[in-house]
Design a protein around this motif. Sequence first.
Motif, PDB file in Angstrom:
ATOM      1  N   LEU A  39      27.234  84.842  37.481  1.00 48.03           N
ATOM      2  CA  LEU A  39      27.456  84.660  35.873  1.00 48.03           C
ATOM      3  C   LEU A  39      26.591  84.479  35.217  1.00 48.03           C
ATOM      4  N   TYR A  40      25.376  83.806  35.587  1.00 48.37           N
ATOM      5  CA  TYR A  40      24.245  83.244  34.865  1.00 48.37           C
ATOM      6  C   TYR A  40      23.231  83.106  35.432  1.00 48.37           C
ATOM      7  N   ILE A  41      21.869  83.496  35.128  1.00 44.76           N
ATOM      8  CA  ILE A  41      20.493  83.070  35.856  1.00 44.76           C
ATOM      9  C   ILE A  41      19.649  82.402  34.720  1.00 44.76           C
ATOM     10  N   TYR A  42      19.160  81.245  35.114  1.00 45.80           N
ATOM     11  CA  TYR A  42      18.426  80.436  34.104  1.00 45.80           C
ATOM     12  C   TYR A  42      16.994  80.833  34.157  1.00 45.80           C
ATOM     13  N   PRO A  43      16.337  80.740  33.261  1.00 45.72           N
ATOM     14  CA  PRO A  43      14.635  81.321  33.419  1.00 45.72           C
ATOM     15  C   PRO A  43      13.959  80.345  34.561  1.00 45.72           C
ATOM     16  N   GLY A  44      13.045  81.012  35.239  1.00 43.98           N
ATOM     17  CA  GLY A  44      12.331  80.538  36.494  1.00 43.98           C
ATOM     18  C   GLY A  44      11.531  79.356  35.971  1.00 43.98           C
ATOM     19  N   CYS A  45      11.602  78.329  36.966  1.00 43.42           N
ATOM     20  CA  CYS A  45      10.532  77.224  36.751  1.00 43.42           C
ATOM     21  C   CYS A  45       9.491  77.406  37.653  1.00 43.42           C
ATOM     22  N   ASP A  46       8.415  76.687  37.487  1.00 46.83           N
ATOM     23  CA  ASP A  46       7.022  76.660  38.035  1.00 46.83           C
ATOM     24  C   ASP A  46       7.019  76.239  39.406  1.00 46.83           C
ATOM     25  N   LEU A  54      24.923  67.600  39.660  1.00 55.63           N
ATOM     26  CA  LEU A  54      25.418  67.561  38.235  1.00 55.63           C
ATOM     27  C   LEU A  54      25.934  66.113  37.774  1.00 55.63           C
ATOM     28  N   SER A  55      25.617  66.029  36.310  1.00 51.99           N
ATOM     29  CA  SER A  55      26.278  64.695  35.699  1.00 51.99           C
ATOM     30  C   SER A  55      27.420  64.670  35.910  1.00 51.99           C
ATOM     31  N   HIS A  56      28.125  63.454  35.583  1.00 55.31           N
ATOM     32  CA  HIS A  56      29.485  63.024  35.801  1.00 55.31           C
ATOM     33  C   HIS A  56      30.533  63.871  34.896  1.00 55.31           C
ATOM     34  N   ASP A  57      29.888  64.201  33.411  1.00 54.98           N
ATOM     35  CA  ASP A  57      30.569  65.339  32.761  1.00 54.98           C
ATOM     36  C   ASP A  57      30.510  66.789  32.993  1.00 54.98           C
ATOM     37  N   GLN A  58      29.669  67.149  34.122  1.00 55.82           N
ATOM     38  CA  GLN A  58      29.430  68.420  34.293  1.00 55.82           C
ATOM     39  C   GLN A  58      28.814  69.437  33.018  1.00 55.82           C
ATOM     40  N   ARG A  59      28.074  68.546  32.318  1.00 58.45           N
ATOM     41  CA  ARG A  59      27.220  69.392  31.387  1.00 58.45           C
ATOM     42  C   ARG A  59      25.768  69.477  31.550  1.00 58.45           C
ATOM     43  N   THR A  60      25.169  68.467  32.558  1.00 60.33           N
ATOM     44  CA  THR A  60      23.801  68.686  32.898  1.00 60.33           C
ATOM     45  C   THR A  60      23.803  68.780  34.300  1.00 60.33           C
ATOM     46  N   LEU A  61      22.564  69.768  34.530  1.00 62.38           N
ATOM     47  CA  LEU A  61      22.354  70.164  36.005  1.00 62.38           C
ATOM     48  C   LEU A  61      20.871  69.456  36.032  1.00 62.38           C
ATOM     49  N   ILE A  62      20.832  68.640  37.236  1.00 62.13           N
ATOM     50  CA  ILE A  62      19.472  67.860  37.123  1.00 62.13           C
ATOM     51  C   ILE A  62      18.940  68.597  38.703  1.00 62.13           C
ATOM     52  N   THR A  63      17.665  69.086  38.562  1.00 61.66           N
ATOM     53  CA  THR A  63      17.132  69.552  39.767  1.00 61.66           C
ATOM     54  C   THR A  63      15.775  68.990  40.029  1.00 61.66           C
ATOM     55  N   GLY A  64      15.721  68.787  41.454  1.00 63.57           N
ATOM     56  CA  GLY A  64      14.284  68.156  41.863  1.00 63.57           C
ATOM     57  C   GLY A  64      13.578  69.346  42.419  1.00 63.57           C
ATOM     58  N   ASN A  74      20.836  72.199  30.580  1.00 63.01           N
ATOM     59  CA  ASN A  74      22.226  72.260  29.981  1.00 63.01           C
ATOM     60  C   ASN A  74      23.247  73.457  30.603  1.00 63.01           C
ATOM     61  N   ILE A  75      24.433  73.065  30.962  1.00 60.50           N
ATOM     62  CA  ILE A  75      25.237  73.801  31.555  1.00 60.50           C
ATOM     63  C   ILE A  75      26.467  73.839  31.126  1.00 60.50           C
ATOM     64  N   ASP A  76      27.399  74.961  30.984  1.00 59.96           N
ATOM     65  CA  ASP A  76      28.616  74.942  30.346  1.00 59.96           C
ATOM     66  C   ASP A  76      29.566  75.669  31.249  1.00 59.96           C
ATOM     67  N   PHE A  77      30.244  75.036  32.251  1.00 56.82           N
ATOM     68  CA  PHE A  77      31.202  76.111  33.059  1.00 56.82           C
ATOM     69  C   PHE A  77      32.153  76.598  32.142  1.00 56.82           C
TER      70      PHE A  77
END
Length: 88
Positions: A39-46, A54-64, A74-77
């Motif tokens: 469905l979607y590809i985010y720009p690559g990180c370094d 995912l945050s409790h409201d499913q609107r923010t994806l946090i990556t380590g 920011n993610i909008d399913f």
Amino acid sequence: MEVNDSTRAILLSSDGQNLVTGGDNGVVEVWQACDFKQLYIYPGCDAGIRAMDLSHDQRTLITGMASGSIVAFNIDFNRWHYEHQNRY
């Protein structure tokens, strides 16, 4: 499903309709869970992705990241669900 990355983190949305993957190349990809349609590809990180949540409201994806940094997306399913409904 075949991917072009060494997947290190996989996450399923709370409704079970979307799958999020991340790996060594630092790219977050969003897939439709029922047929693995991309469905979607985010720009690559370094740095490579090692963990995701995912945050409790499913609107923010946090990556380590492998570098030790934390990146938030920011993610909008609902957007992809709406677009898929209108297309098919």
